[in-house]
Design a protein around this motif. Structure first.
Motif, PDB file in Angstrom:
ATOM      1  N   THR A  63       0.846  -1.196   0.000  1.00 49.92           N
ATOM      2  CA  THR A  63       0.000   0.000   0.000  1.00 49.92           C
ATOM      3  C   THR A  63       0.875   1.237   0.000  1.00 49.92           C
ATOM      4  N   LEU A  64       0.298   2.304  -0.451  1.00 51.61           N
ATOM      5  CA  LEU A  64       0.966   3.601  -0.471  1.00 51.61           C
ATOM      6  C   LEU A  64      -0.065   4.633  -0.046  1.00 51.61           C
ATOM      7  N   SER A  65       0.283   5.430   0.946  1.00 50.69           N
ATOM      8  CA  SER A  65      -0.621   6.462   1.447  1.00 50.69           C
ATOM      9  C   SER A  65       0.123   7.792   1.456  1.00 50.69           C
ATOM     10  N   ILE A  66      -0.480   8.800   0.863  1.00 53.53           N
ATOM     11  CA  ILE A  66       0.118  10.132   0.824  1.00 53.53           C
ATOM     12  C   ILE A  66      -0.873  11.121   1.427  1.00 53.53           C
ATOM     13  N   ARG A  67      -0.395  11.912   2.353  1.00 54.16           N
ATOM     14  CA  ARG A  67      -1.180  13.011   2.943  1.00 54.16           C
ATOM     15  C   ARG A  67      -0.368  14.285   2.755  1.00 54.16           C
ATOM     16  N   GLU A  68      -1.034  15.334   2.320  1.00 61.43           N
ATOM     17  CA  GLU A  68      -0.330  16.590   2.102  1.00 61.43           C
ATOM     18  C   GLU A  68      -1.240  17.753   2.462  1.00 61.43           C
ATOM     19  N   THR A  69      -0.687  18.719   3.159  1.00 59.23           N
ATOM     20  CA  THR A  69      -1.404  19.965   3.422  1.00 59.23           C
ATOM     21  C   THR A  69      -0.502  21.118   2.997  1.00 59.23           C
ATOM     22  N   HIS A  93       3.860  23.807   4.472  1.00 59.03           N
ATOM     23  CA  HIS A  93       3.719  22.630   3.622  1.00 59.03           C
ATOM     24  C   HIS A  93       4.096  21.408   4.447  1.00 59.03           C
ATOM     25  N   ARG A  94       3.210  20.443   4.476  1.00 62.20           N
ATOM     26  CA  ARG A  94       3.482  19.202   5.203  1.00 62.20           C
ATOM     27  C   ARG A  94       3.140  18.034   4.287  1.00 62.20           C
TER      28      ARG A  94
END
Length: 121
Positions: A63-69, A93-94
């Motif tokens: 699996t691959l999970s990306i979170r960005e703010t 930027h996170r």
């Protein structure tokens, strides 16, 4: 005026060795408060991307999970609608990437620029 919305994406990424990742949940939520010249403008984006990685034969292997703010505040002093040097007053930027798979006992997580400007595991 506030402009809000959600962008949804659906795509497949194929690697040279035949492995591939299909997008699962892949969305960006955005909010923008535009401004007249000389006033503050605010923009923010919060994205979430969940993917399953497959072997060339279609077997799920990870699996691959990306979170960005991302957020920015600027004062458009010259009214051209673009951020120029000195106009951005706040920028954050996170980015978080987490990978998991059968070979891993738990997901591997990596934070980039978690507030101190340094990469952290």
């Amino acid at each position: 005026m506030v402009v809000k919305g959600v962008d949804l994406f659906d795509f497949r990424m194929t690697f040279p060795d035949g492995r591939y990742a299909d997008s699962g949940v892949d969305e960006e939520r955005f909010r923008t408060v535009p401004a007249r010249p000389g006033r503050l403008a605010v923009a923010s984006v919060d994205s979430r991307d969940e993917r399953t990685v497959h072997a060339p034969d279609g077997t799920p292997i990870g699996t691959l999970s990306i979170r960005e703010t991302y957020g920015v505040v600027l004062r458009d002093a010259n009214g051209n609608g673009e951020p120029d040097p000195g106009e951005i007053t706040v920028e954050r930027h996170r980015f978080r990437l987490a990978c998991g798979g059968p070979a891993l006992a738990s997901p591997v997580r990596r934070w980039f620029h978690g507030g101190d400007g340094k990469d952290s595991a």
